[in-house]
Design an enzyme around this catalytic site. Structure first.
Site, short mmCIF file in Angstrom:
data_model
loop_
_atom_site.label_atom_id
_atom_site.label_comp_id
_atom_site.label_asym_id
_atom_site.label_seq_id
_atom_site.Cartn_x
_atom_site.Cartn_y
_atom_site.Cartn_z
N ASP A 13 0.82 -1.22 0.00
CA ASP A 13 0.00 0.00 0.00
C ASP A 13 0.85 1.27 0.00
OD1 ASP A 13 -2.29 -1.65 0.22
OD2 ASP A 13 -1.94 -1.79 2.38
N LYS A 16 2.32 1.98 -5.22
CA LYS A 16 2.96 1.43 -6.43
C LYS A 16 2.12 1.71 -7.67
CE LYS A 16 3.02 -2.55 -4.45
NZ LYS A 16 2.76 -2.13 -3.08
N GLY A 40 -4.25 -4.06 -4.54
CA GLY A 40 -5.23 -3.03 -4.88
C GLY A 40 -4.46 -1.79 -5.28
N HIS A 41 -4.31 -1.57 -6.57
CA HIS A 41 -3.49 -0.45 -7.04
C HIS A 41 -4.41 0.68 -7.50
CE1 HIS A 41 0.14 -3.33 -7.75
NE2 HIS A 41 -0.11 -3.10 -6.49
N GLN A 229 2.11 -5.90 -3.29
CA GLN A 229 2.41 -6.00 -1.84
C GLN A 229 3.75 -5.31 -1.54
OE1 GLN A 229 1.36 -9.31 -3.39
NE2 GLN A 229 -0.60 -8.33 -3.17
P1 IMP Z 1 -2.87 -12.71 1.40
O1 IMP Z 1 -1.90 -12.16 0.41
O2 IMP Z 1 -4.30 -12.42 1.05
O3 IMP Z 1 -2.64 -14.16 1.68
O4 IMP Z 1 -2.64 -11.97 2.81
C1 IMP Z 1 -1.44 -12.15 3.56
C2 IMP Z 1 -1.02 -10.85 4.23
O5 IMP Z 1 -0.62 -9.93 3.24
C3 IMP Z 1 -2.12 -10.15 5.03
O6 IMP Z 1 -1.52 -9.50 6.13
C4 IMP Z 1 -2.65 -9.12 4.06
O7 IMP Z 1 -3.25 -8.03 4.72
C5 IMP Z 1 -1.37 -8.72 3.36
N1 IMP Z 1 -1.60 -8.21 2.01
C6 IMP Z 1 -1.87 -8.92 0.90
N2 IMP Z 1 -1.98 -8.11 -0.16
C7 IMP Z 1 -1.75 -6.87 0.28
C8 IMP Z 1 -1.68 -5.59 -0.37
O8 IMP Z 1 -1.84 -5.44 -1.58
N3 IMP Z 1 -1.40 -4.54 0.45
C9 IMP Z 1 -1.16 -4.68 1.78
N4 IMP Z 1 -1.20 -5.83 2.41
C10 IMP Z 1 -1.49 -6.93 1.67
#
Ligand code: IMP
Length: 444
Positions: A13, A16, A40-41, A229
């Site tokens: 977040d 990017k 989520g971009h 991420q």
């Molecule tokens: P997952 O990727 O859905 O398995 O989530 C694993 C961890 O990564 C969790 O703490 C999510 O909140 C975090 N996470 C996954 N995608 C994002 C992102 O795009 N931004 C911030 N945190 C993320």
């Protein structure tokens, strides 16, 4: 001409999407190489907001080729939702398959992955071990990939192979679903039929993405690698187990596309002027309890709510120890510095320069997550930078002197230049200091 990778230098977040959108003007191909629709971009172009989860953030630039590479876990239903809404909004033309391509080798997120993600999180929330995932099936899909029982995009186009793979996967899934999660079993036939249908629609989008990239490399066409991420969510190098299931660091851009190391010449890490984190896990500079009002202010002004799940982002001060780590594991050659405008009018700004643990000073991120949970941050307190008009700041010299000093402090601490400074969500609210696609200096 150079190829550039953009990665998150914190817990995701960082912004990017905006940077990739900007740099897309300089690239011919924009490639997502890991993660899936957990990302989520957010892009703001001419005041209009677009949130992308799966399609590369270069898509709003006509004529660019947007690639979803093998390292991504791909949810076809989400992909079509996104394609349809871009076409309906007139953001892209009526033939998106001509410029959006999906790797044959990418692994498919199937409904049972989302179901298992949710059931696992629900079960974990009754005890320890809740990750706070986005519940988009990311972890279970990568699990199947590594366990060699995944379904790849190419399989959606081959009915017999698809049936065999689904049968094989479902047999085991149903044991887990019924007996461990005490949930519903998966029915093969409707799933098979749905996958075939999605496969047919997907056919014109499917390509050998690696080959397209190799040809572009040979022709000297610039490529932008779009990370999702952030570094501290990397499955190998992040705050394991509170991570996502892919390699978010720059190395993931190579395995996630099939390129060799020489394919990438510049790695730009994105950081905010503060830190946020979604989900559970250690966060040394978090101020949710210690400085509640400041956290709420930053969240409100910075709109720190998840673009994918709408969840509140946890807020904290800039953590230079963690950022230094990100510089190292990504081999960062430049930083894009985001959201300093959010901290306008703060009398002072804190930055964490070391941790304290059991009477010791730590200058590096501890490998053990239990240690990271126990550290206390040591802060330098720097003067705030009053207010400035983000829309009028076209050069660094237009920024308040204290903010310029702060940026120099960060650069000196990390040993990496700031190449871009964002002063607001819009494309125009940006100061580009160095162009990573060329050796020239200033683009503004
Ligand atoms: P997952 O990727 O859905 O398995 O989530 C694993 C961890 O990564 C969790 O703490 C999510 O909140 C975090 N996470 C996954 N995608 C994002 C992102 O795009 N931004 C911030 N945190 C993320």
């Amino acid at each position: 001409m150079k190829n550039v990778a953009v990665v998150g230098a914190q817990w995701g977040d960082e912004g990017k999407g905006k940077v990739v959108d900007l740099y897309s003007a300089r690239a011919d191909l924009i490639v997502r190489f890991q993660g899936g629709n957990n990302a989520g971009h957010t892009l703001v172009v001419n005041g209009k907001k677009t949130v992308l989860h799966l399609i590369p953030s270069g898509v709003l630039h006509p004529g660019k080729i947007c690639l979803i590479a093998n390292g991504v876990v791909f949810d076809p239903a989400v992909f079509f939702e996104e394609v349809d809404s871009l076409v309906a909004a007139g953001a892209v033309g009526p033939n998106p398959h001509q410029f959006i391509k999906v790797s044959e080798r990418a692994h498919v997120i199937l409904p049972y992955h989302c179901l298992m993600d949710r059931l696992r999180e629900e079960k974990a929330s009754k005890g320890a071990g809740k990750i706070g995932t986005t519940v988009r099936g990311i972890g279970p899909a990568y699990e199947d990939k590594v366990a060699r029982r995944g379904v790849q995009v190419i399989d959606l186009l081959r009915p017999e192979v698809l049936r065999r793979k689904l049968e094989h996967a479902i047999e085991e899934k149903n044991v887990l679903l019924r007996h461990y999660f005490e949930g519903p079993a998966i029915q093969l036939e409707p799933l098979y039929a749905e996958c075939l249908k999605l496969g047919q629609r997907l056919r014109p989008f499917v390509a050998d993405v690696r080959k397209l990239m190799v040809e572009a490399l040979k022709a000297g066409r610039p490529i932008l690698f779009e990370g999702a991420q952030g570094t501290l969510l990397d499955v190998d190098h992040g705050t394991y187990p509170f991570v996502t299931s892919s390699n978010t660091v720059s190395g993931g851009a190579l395995t996630g596309t099939g390129m060799g190391p020489s394919a990438i010449s510049q790695v730009i890490g994105i950081t905010k002027a503060y830190t946020t984190r979604v989900g559970t896990g250690p966060f040394p500079t978090e101020i949710e309890v210690t400085e509640k009002e400041t956290a709420e202010l930053i969240r409100k002004v910075g709109v720190e709510f998840g673009a994918t799940t709408g969840r509140l982002r946890r807020v904290g001060w800039l953590d230079l120890v963690a950022l230094k780590y990100a510089v190292e594991v990504n081999g960062l050659t430049g930083l894009a510095f985001m959201k300093a405008d959010v901290l306008q009018n703060f009398a002072t700004i804190k930055v964490c320069t070391s941790y304290q643990l059991d009477g010791r000073t730590l200058l590096d991120l501890p490998s053990c997550v239990e240690d990271l949970e126990r550290v206390s941050p040591h802060y330098e307190v720097l003067p705030g930078w009053g207010s400035f008009d983000p829309k009028k700041a076209k050069n660094l010299a237009d920024l308040p002197r204290t903010l310029q000093d702060y940026l120099q402090y960060v650069e000196k601490f990390l040993g990496v230049p700031i190449v871009l400074m964002s002063t607001g969500p819009g494309r125009e609210e940006t100061i580009q200091i160095k162009d990573p696609f060329s050796d020239s200096c200033c683009c503004n």
